[in-house]
Design an enzyme around this catalytic site. Structure first.
Site, PDB file in Angstrom:
ATOM      1  CD  GLU A 205      -2.929  -1.184   2.286  1.00 27.73           C
ATOM      2  OE1 GLU A 205      -4.146  -1.259   2.074  1.00 27.73           O
ATOM      3  OE2 GLU A 205      -2.431  -1.217   3.433  1.00 27.73           O
TER       4      GLU A 205
HETATM    5  C1  ACM Z   1      -1.950  -5.357   4.038  1.00 25.02           C
HETATM    6  O1  ACM Z   1      -3.004  -5.837   4.455  1.00 25.02           O
HETATM    7  N1  ACM Z   1      -1.880  -4.087   3.701  1.00 25.02           N
HETATM    8  C2  ACM Z   1      -0.752  -6.172   3.883  1.00 25.02           C
END
Ligand code: ACM
Length: 566
Positions: A372
């Site tokens: 992310e």
């Molecule tokens: C995640 O759940 N961002 C690894």
């Protein structure tokens, strides 16, 4: 990559107080069996047991229902399912004269002492751990056996029980099997009536995968050393062997770093919802590592980079591209922070943090996150990973990253942790598969299967649902070996169950989300694919419930399982 902000709380309450209004009661250890508890000094225990058994036989027509006779549990009722089980002959009974024989091996002695500590409170027996002696429970290391690094053999018959393994971890896992073969009351911390039979026969057991992990996010909410240890004990019961600690995120930095002290002191001073947060001193972290290692779990520390770094950015102005430290953050959004890839000081920071963390960590792995990173351009992301992965290697560790790392160039020997879901694009899955075919090992953590923070159903008081609801069957009923198209079987190193803690604040919350899904992940990681069977599993799972009651584990009574009456 996954959609922007897809880990926002979807219920429209993405404010700062996620779980506070929900109260999951912390069960009293053994609450449901306390009615039957005997309180006897150890020396009187055997007599007490005999009297109780006799009284039970004599007064079966009285008002109080007689306890069911204790039949040995079938050898195959263990979770994770053993590789091979042969029931044969009469049981062994642990009694007041049972000894634990460990020969001259310090490792066998350690496993023997652990077993004795498990069994003494409920049995009330002395269970001496001795080098030699007749009968009883024998633990032996045999380096020439077909047991591998973690496998074991258990032989049980009227004359005694023998656990054999090539390595200490195998003996320890064998001890967990023996523990599960005993009646659930063995988990009580006061003397119980018994008897303590173990069915006769042989179990030969060895894991399918070398990586059987659980991740605890100690960044969104901080968890104390004791809370972490409590989880480690649950993991040990199911033969997990990796404890992945998510030590940093936007809301908190949880590990002391001497060369950058404000990370923990300031960056660790809050958490989701604005509570006081916290961090581990180096000694506390070592204590977790020691406790886990004594239970044959390897700690895999994660510093999430280049995104999920707001707590660090708030702690040191120079880490920000604009040189201005933002205020601390206690919400639940994701994807808004990034280390400043063009700045040289970023790499001084990374080097210092990885050096200090590697020095504290005896395990082989260091997880660098990489998920992310929505506020980092792809070019910057690739550049960052190119500079940072060699730092991990320089300090003697192997890189683990979330699977977005496969969109850059994973280092030789790196492992990628896949956390996608059914709706993840074919393109993204193909990128992971391509890396796997080029030698990157894969750890499977599909979010819509094994993310323990996903709600079971609409009514679950805790957790998130961006990956959908994940009931017990969905969590258990898939095959890691064939899950991702195009990934060679031998690239799959195992499975891991992450528990993100935006809404999780204490051990009761952890238990409620982990149970009953956690044992299913253990089984996916340990048991041969040939043993996989939902109908059989749900029966074995139901049989675990009295054990959880005795251990004080408050679990979700999933309607998919026929639980014993509460
Ligand atoms: C995640 O759940 N961002 C690894």
């Amino acid at each position: 990559m996954g959609g922007l902000f897809h880990r926002f709380r979807p219920e429209g309450s993405a404010g700062d107080g996620p779980a506070g209004e929900w109260s999951i009661p912390i069960p009293t250890k053994g609450a449901r069996v306390r009615r039957h508890r005997l309180h006897l000094p150890g020396s009187l225990h055997l007599l007490g047991s005999l009297l109780l058994v006799a009284a039970t036989g004599l007064f079966t027509s009285g008002a109080a229902p007689a306890p069911a006779p204790v039949e040995p549990r079938p050898l195959a009722q263990v979770i994770p399912a053993p590789a091979s089980v042969t029931e044969a002959g009469p049981p062994y009974r642990i009694t007041g004269t049972t000894g634990i024989r460990v020969g001259d091996s310090p490792a066998a002695r350690a496993a023997g002492e652990y077993l004795a500590d498990l069994l003494r409170p409920a049995t009330g027996y002395p269970l001496p751990v001795t080098r030699h002696g007749a009968g009883g429970i024998r633990l032996r290391l045999a380096h020439d056996g077909p047991y591998g690094a973690e496998g074991y053999r258990l032989d049980s018959g009227p004359a005694g029980i023998t656990l054999t393994a090539a390595r200490p971890a195998g003996l320890f896992h064998g001890v967990q099997t023996l523990r599960q073969l005993l009646p659930a009351a063995v988990e009580e911390d006061t003397v119980q009536p018994g008897p303590w039979p173990v069915a006769g026969g042989t179990i030969r057991d060895t894991p399918r995968y070398p990586w059987r992990g659980a991740m605890l996010d100690v960044a969104r909410h901080f968890f104390t050393v004791d809370e972490v240890k409590r989880y480690v004990d649950r993991l040990a019961l199911y033969k997990f062997n990796k404890l992945h600690l998510h030590l940093s995120d936007d809301q908190g930095w949880r590990i002391a770093v001497d060369s950058w002290p404000r990370l923990a002191e300031y960056g660790g001073s809050t958490e989701v919802g604005g509570g006081p947060g916290g961090h581990y001193t180096k000694e506390q972290y070592r204590e977790i590592v020691r406790y886990a290692a004594a239970r044959h779990l390897e700690v895999v520390p994660e510093i999430d980079m280049p995104g999920h770094t707001h707590a660090a950015l708030a702690s040191y102005a120079e880490l920000n591209c604009d040189g201005v430290a933002p205020p601390l953050y206690t919400g639940t959004a994701v994807g808004f922070s990034s280390l400043c890839v063009p700045k040289e000081v970023t790499y001084d920071f990374v080097d210092d943090v990885i050096r200090e963390l590697a020095a504290l960590t005896p395990g082989r792995y260091l997880h660098i996150g990489g998920d992310e990173a929505h506020s980092t351009s792809h070019a910057d992301y690739a550049r960052f990973m190119e500079r940072v992965q060699p730092v991990v290697a320089r300090y003697g560790k192997t890189v683990v990253g979330w699977h977005q790392l496969t969109g850059a160039s994973p280092a030789r020997g790196a492992l990628a942790q896949y956390w996608g879901l059914d709706r993840t694009s074919d393109e993204e899955k193909a990128e992971v598969a391509k890396a796997a075919r080029s030698g990157t090992g894969i750890i499977l953590s599909p979010a819509d299967r094994v993310y323990l923070d996903m709600k079971y159903d609409r009514t679950t008081p805790l957790g998130l649902s961006w990956a959908g609801y994940v009931e017990v069957k969905r969590s258990y009923d898939w095959d890691p070996g064939s899950y991702l198209p195009g990934v060679p079987q031998d690239a799959v190193r195992g499975v891991e169950a992450p528990l993100w803690t935006e809404t999780i604040e204490n051990s009761a919350h952890i238990d409620h989300m982990a149970f009953p899904r956690l044992p299913g992940v253990a089984e996916l990681g340990w048991s041969p694919a040939a043993t996989h069977d939902w109908e059989d599993y749900r029966t074995r799972l139901a049989a675990q419930a009295p054990r959880w009651d005795a251990l004080g584990i408050g679990y979700h009574r999933s309607p998919q399982v026929d639980w014993p009456a509460a």
